[in-house]
Scaffold this motif. Structure first.
Motif, mmCIF file in Angstrom:
data_model
loop_
_atom_site.group_PDB
_atom_site.id
_atom_site.type_symbol
_atom_site.label_atom_id
_atom_site.label_comp_id
_atom_site.label_asym_id
_atom_site.label_seq_id
_atom_site.Cartn_x
_atom_site.Cartn_y
_atom_site.Cartn_z
ATOM 1 N N CYS A 75 35.526 22.045 32.772
ATOM 2 C CA CYS A 75 36.257 22.979 33.634
ATOM 3 C C CYS A 75 36.478 22.348 35.013
ATOM 4 O O CYS A 75 37.522 22.542 35.638
ATOM 5 C CB CYS A 75 35.480 24.278 33.804
ATOM 6 S SG CYS A 75 35.199 25.138 32.251
ATOM 7 N N HIS B 233 42.365 22.711 26.409
ATOM 8 C CA HIS B 233 41.247 23.290 27.159
ATOM 9 C C HIS B 233 41.545 24.743 27.532
ATOM 10 O O HIS B 233 40.678 25.609 27.452
ATOM 11 C CB HIS B 233 40.917 22.488 28.421
ATOM 12 C CG HIS B 233 39.707 23.016 29.151
ATOM 13 N ND1 HIS B 233 38.425 22.694 28.787
ATOM 14 C CD2 HIS B 233 39.587 23.903 30.174
ATOM 15 C CE1 HIS B 233 37.560 23.347 29.571
ATOM 16 N NE2 HIS B 233 38.246 24.079 30.421
ATOM 17 N N CYS C 3 39.124 27.809 26.623
ATOM 18 C CA CYS C 3 38.197 28.219 27.688
ATOM 19 C C CYS C 3 38.637 29.494 28.408
ATOM 20 O O CYS C 3 39.617 29.482 29.169
ATOM 21 C CB CYS C 3 38.084 27.080 28.693
ATOM 22 S SG CYS C 3 37.006 27.466 30.071
ATOM 23 N N CYS D 151 38.720 29.172 32.373
ATOM 24 C CA CYS D 151 39.883 28.490 32.942
ATOM 25 C C CYS D 151 41.150 29.323 32.783
ATOM 26 O O CYS D 151 42.014 29.289 33.659
ATOM 27 C CB CYS D 151 40.036 27.084 32.360
ATOM 28 S SG CYS D 151 38.796 25.949 33.059
HETATM 29 ZN ZN LIG Z 1 37.272 25.590 31.420
#
Ligand SMILES: [Zn+2]
Ligand SMILES: [Zn+2]
Lengths: 124, 193
Positions: A48, A74, A78, A81
């Motif tokens: 992150c 990602h 995630c 994020c």
């Molecule tokens: Zn992340």
């Protein structure tokens, strides 16, 4: 443990908030389940912190194609994020709206203020 | 470049008066929108114009003269707002996101929810609160943010203004946005939940 649960726990595992038993369970599951194993590996390869560091380049489209798709991945992996990107974008919009808006107000400057500005300039 | 800007650079006294006459009214409204106090706004306007007179030599005509002035007066007003609240001048690093040693967010990130601003009054209030947060930013973040968001400068133009490289300017702008984001979240500005 289901994979859906594991997805959540992988992030908590990396954050270090899980109990020893829960950590062991994530490790055991990730070793067996290729989807969760891959997720864990990806989150360690692009963290992150890396994602956020280059977030502006990512949003500006300044990353090269391969790196851009790693960032895309990602983002889909995630939740932190995803939330961060959404709030960062809103911040950008709010900043422009709040700072740019005022130039259209037509109004005359009072004569005494004009004079005060004039005088203060001469003093300097 | 603006003909008025050329005359200002040449030190034409009438040009200064014309500048104040042309832009003073709306810039006063800008200062007032930040400070909500006519006396404070007039002071900020005066300070802004003086700052503009001093730095006219550095005006390059990349943005409109009015936009350039807007940024300077707005900055003067934000600095005054900040001084009035006497917030200590922090270095701003604490406004950047925190990560664990293995690079995940130290805190779980909250969804800000839908934007949810319907009417014009609410939007006006929201903008005022955003400006208050911008006022709280340390100078090193506030200036690049305003160069981009008020004047619309590119990274290269910002770099020239800040005396740095384009890459460093981009990084500063990015950090400024992150810092503003933290302040908005702390004060629940633009956050629905
Ligand atoms: Zn992340
Ligand atoms: Zn799994």
């Amino acid at each position: 443990m289901t994979c859906k649960q594991c997805e959540v726990d992988v992030h908590e595992y990396l954050r270090g908030t899980l109990s020893a038993a829960a950590r062991a369970e994530v490790e055991r599951h990730a070793a067996e389940c290729s989807a969760c194993g891959d997720l864990l590996r990806r989150c360690q390869e692009l963290t992150c912190k890396d994602f956020v560091e280059f977030l502006n380049d990512y949003l500006d489209g300044d990353l090269d194609g391969q790196r851009h798709s790693v960032f895309d991945q990602h983002l889909s992996d995630c939740p932190d994020c995803r939330a961060y990107v959404a709030s960062y974008r809103r911040t950008m919009e709010l900043s422009v709206t709040a700072l740019r808006g005022e130039l259209a107000v037509p109004e005359e400057i009072p004569e005494r203020l004009l004079q005060a500005i004039h005088d203060s300039r001469k003093q300097r | 470049m603006d003909a008025l800007a050329d005359r200002l650079k040449a030190g034409d006294a009438e040009a200064f008066e014309e500048l104040v006459r042309t832009y003073g009214g709306r810039l006063r409204a800008v200062a007032l929108s930040v400070l909500h106090d006519p006396a404070d706004a007039d002071e900020a306007l005066q300070e802004g114009f003086l700052a503009a007179f001093r730095s006219i030599g550095r005006f390059e005509g990349r943005s409109q003269l009015g936009t350039w002035l807007h940024r300077i007066v707005l900055n003067a007003a934000l600095m005054k707002l900040r001084a009035k609240r006497s917030r200590p001048d922090q270095d701003g690093e604490e406004l950047l996101p925190q990560f664990t040693s293995n690079g995940v967010f130290a805190e779980r990130q909250d969804d800000w929810g839908p934007e949810g601003v319907e009417d014009e009054v609410a939007r006006g209030e929201l903008c005022a609160r955003v400006r208050e947060c911008v006022a709280e930013l340390p100078e090193k973040f506030r200036i690049p943010l305003m160069l981009r968001d008020v004047e619309g400068l590119s990274a290269l133009e910002m770099a020239e203004r800040l005396g740095t490289t384009a890459n460093a300017a981009k990084i500063r702008l990015h950090r400024a946005r992150q810092a503003l984001r933290t302040l908005l979240e702390r004060q629940r500005v633009g956050v629905a939940a």
